[in-house]
Design a protein around this motif. Structure first.
Motif, short mmCIF file in Angstrom:
data_model
loop_
_atom_site.label_atom_id
_atom_site.label_comp_id
_atom_site.label_asym_id
_atom_site.label_seq_id
_atom_site.Cartn_x
_atom_site.Cartn_y
_atom_site.Cartn_z
N GLY A 62 56.42 -20.43 7.11
CA GLY A 62 56.69 -20.82 8.49
C GLY A 62 55.43 -21.20 9.25
O GLY A 62 54.30 -21.11 8.73
N ASN A 105 52.11 -21.17 17.59
CA ASN A 105 53.17 -21.74 18.42
C ASN A 105 52.69 -23.05 19.06
O ASN A 105 51.58 -23.52 18.77
N SER A 111 54.20 -26.52 13.13
CA SER A 111 55.51 -26.94 12.62
C SER A 111 55.86 -26.20 11.34
O SER A 111 55.02 -25.56 10.72
N HIS A 112 57.11 -26.29 10.95
CA HIS A 112 57.51 -25.77 9.65
C HIS A 112 57.01 -26.71 8.56
O HIS A 112 56.67 -27.87 8.82
N GLN A 132 59.49 -24.79 1.46
CA GLN A 132 60.44 -23.72 1.74
C GLN A 132 61.19 -23.29 0.49
O GLN A 132 61.48 -22.10 0.31
N SER A 174 74.58 -26.73 5.69
CA SER A 174 73.78 -26.88 6.90
C SER A 174 73.50 -28.35 7.19
O SER A 174 73.61 -28.81 8.33
N GLY A 213 62.56 -26.46 14.02
CA GLY A 213 62.40 -25.26 14.85
C GLY A 213 62.83 -23.99 14.17
O GLY A 213 62.73 -22.90 14.75
N ARG A 214 63.30 -24.08 12.96
CA ARG A 214 63.70 -22.91 12.16
C ARG A 214 63.67 -23.32 10.70
O ARG A 214 63.68 -24.52 10.37
N PRO A 215 63.64 -22.36 9.78
CA PRO A 215 63.67 -22.72 8.35
C PRO A 215 64.98 -23.42 7.99
O PRO A 215 66.05 -23.08 8.52
N VAL A 265 67.40 -21.54 3.41
CA VAL A 265 67.64 -20.11 3.65
C VAL A 265 68.87 -19.64 2.89
O VAL A 265 69.70 -20.44 2.43
N LYS A 305 74.09 -15.76 5.53
CA LYS A 305 73.93 -14.47 6.20
C LYS A 305 74.32 -13.31 5.28
O LYS A 305 73.65 -12.27 5.25
N ASP A 320 71.66 -12.94 2.59
CA ASP A 320 70.44 -12.40 3.19
C ASP A 320 70.55 -10.89 3.33
O ASP A 320 69.58 -10.16 3.04
#
Length: 390
Positions: A160, A164, A195-196, A202, A279, A295-297, A300, A303, A306
Motif C-alpha cells: 500500500g 498520504n 498511491s497504491h 498487489q 469487483s 484509494g484502496r487495494p 483482496v 470478506k 479474509d
C-alpha cells in the motif's frame, strides 16, 4: 490457448523506464529482463540459506527464504495469469520481495532494527531497495540492477501507499517515518509513494500471505509443533482437512497433510480471482493508473475469506511462531546478531576489506546480507565459543 490481457494490466511497452537508459533490447520484455536479473543476483542465491522459520540445519525439508520465494512466485504467477495481468512483472516482484531479509528470519530483523535505532533503524523492505539499486555490483555501467520503475515501485509499495496526500508517512511508517533508503531513492526517482501499486504488485503481496500460511501448516506439522487434530477447529484448514478425511479415510499422514495444504491454497487463490472479477464488474477499471488511484487495494480476499485467513494466521502465531522451541532458537539467533554487530562496530577491521569504513549502515548491510550459515561461522570465528546452535 490464447491469453487475454486485462485493461488494467501493466504494459512493458509503456514502462516509465530505468534510471540508466539501456539499448540493445532483446526478445524479452522490460519486465522479463527485470525478473531475470533478480534471479541471477547474488542476493537471490543467498536466500537458499536464510531462515524462514527453522534454522537451516534443523532439516532439509523445511522451507527456506528461497523455497518460500519460489512458492510465492508460483502462486502469484497463477493469479496473474487468471486475471490477465503481466506475469513477468508479477514474478519479478514475487522473486524480489524477500531479498532484504536478514539471517534468522523476523527475529534477526527485529534485533538488527533494535541495534540500528540510533542510526536510522532497519527495514527489510528498504533493504530490498538498497540491494536492487546499490548493493548489487555486477554491471559495468551502474550499481544495482537498474530495474524498471514499475518493479521498484511495486517492491516498495506492495503493501500500500507509504505516505498520504500531504506527504505524511502512513501505516507501519507513521510513528518513525520512512526509511532513509526509500527517501533517498524517491528523491531522485519519484515512486509516487502516495498511491497504491499496480495490480501485479498487489498480487505478489497477497501471494506471499497465501504461501506463508499454507506452507507453515506443513512445516509446523512436520516439526511436531501441533498435530492434525489441532487444525480441526481452524477455519479453512479444518474444512480442508475434513474434506480430505472424508474422501480418503485410509490415507497416510504425509499425504493427508499435502492434500489439506493444497486445498487451503486453492481456496484462497480461487477466492481472490473471483473477488477481483466481481469487483471489476462494478468498477470497470480501464488502466493501471486507475488501479493506482483507486484509494484502496484492488487485489483482496472476500470478506469471508479474509476472516478465515486472519483466524489461520492467529492459530499459526500462537501455536508455531510463539512456540517455546521456536522462541528458544530465535533467542540464540538474536544473540548472534547482537554479538556480530557489536564486534564490527567496535573494530571495523574485523570486516572484509571492501566493507571497512566504520559506518553503522555498512555494518548493517554486511550483516543483513549474511546467510544463517555464514553468520554462525563468523560468530564462531570471532568468539571461538561453542556453537550457539546444536
Amino acid at each position: 490457448m490464447q491469453r487475454f490481457t486485462a485493461p488494467y494490466s501493466s504494459l512493458p511497452e509503456e514502462t516509465r523506464g530505468r534510471v540508466h537508459p539501456e539499448g540493445g533490447a532483446d526478445f524479452r520484455s522490460a519486465f522479463a529482463r527485470d525478473r531475470d536479473r533478480i534471479i541471477h543476483s547474488q542476493a537471490f542465491r543467498r536466500l537458499k540459506h536464510k531462515t524462514q522459520v527453522f534454522v537451516y540445519h534443523e532439516g532439509d525439508h523445511y522451507r527456506t527464504r528461497l523455497t518460500h520465494t519460489i512458492e510465492v512466485a508460483q502462486v502469484a504467477r497463477s493469479i496473474s495469469r487468471a486475471l490477465g495481468l503481466d506475469e513477468d512483472l508479477t514474478e519479478a516482484l514475487a522473486l524480489a520481495h524477500d531479498l532484504g531479509h536478514t539471517p534468522f528470519g523476523h527475529a534477526g530483523e527485529r534485533e538488527l532494527d533494535k541495534l540500528m535505532k540510533p542510526h536510522g533503524g532497519f527495514d527489510h523492505n528498504a533493504q530490498s531497495l538498497r540491494i536492487l539499486t546499490k548493493l548489487e555490483r555486477r554491471y559495468a555501467q551502474f550499481d544495482g540492477l537498474n530495474l524498471t520503475w514499475e518493479t521498484l515501485e511495486g517492491l516498495v509499495k506492495h503493501n500500500g501507499p507509504l505516505v498520504n496526500a500531504e506527504g505524511d508517512p502512513v501505516g507501519r511508517y507513521r510513528e518513525h517515518g520512512l526509511p532513509e533508503a526509500i527517501l533517498e531513492y524517491a528523491a531522485d526517482h519519484d515512486l509516487d509513494l502516495a498511491s497504491h501499486a499496480s495490480a501485479e504488485a498487489q498480487v505478489a503481496a497477497i501471494a506471499d500471505d497465501i504461501a506463508y500460511n499454507a506452507h507453515d501448516i506443513d512445516d509446523g506439522l512436520r516439526a511436531g509443533l501441533f498435530g492434525l487434530i489441532d487444525l480441526g477447529d481452524v477455519p479453512l484448514a479444518g474444512e480442508a482437512l475434513s474434506q480430505v478425511l472424508r474422501l480418503y479415510p485410509d490415507l497416510e499422514h504425509d499425504r493427508i497433510v499435502h492434500e489439506t495444504v493444497r486445498r487451503v491454497m486453492s481456496a484462497m487463490v480461487n477466492d481472490i480471482i473471483a473477488e477481483c472479477n466481481n469487483s471489476n464488474a462494478k468498477l470497470n477499471l480501464r488502466s493501471v493508473a486507475e488501479v493506482r488511484q483507486l484509494g484502496r487495494p484492488f487485489v483482496v480476499f472476500s470478506k469471508q475469506m479474509d476472516r478465515q485467513n486472519r483466524a489461520l494466521q492467529s492459530f499459526l502465531n500462537d501455536r508455531m511462531y510463539r512456540h517455546e522451541r521456536v522462541e528458544q532458537i530465535m533467542a540464540r539467533a538474536r544473540r548472534v546478531m547482537h554479538d556480530l554487530f557489536t564486534a564490527y562496530m567496535h573494530d571495523p577491521r574485523l570486516l572484509p576489506a571492501d566493507w571497512q569504513g566504520g559506518q553503522a549502515r555498512q555494518v548493517c548491510d554486511f550483516i543483513a546480507g549474511m546467510t544463517d550459515r555464514y553468520a554462525l561461522d563468523q560468530h564462531k570465528r570471532l568468539f571461538d565459543l561453542d556453537p550457539l546452535f546444536r
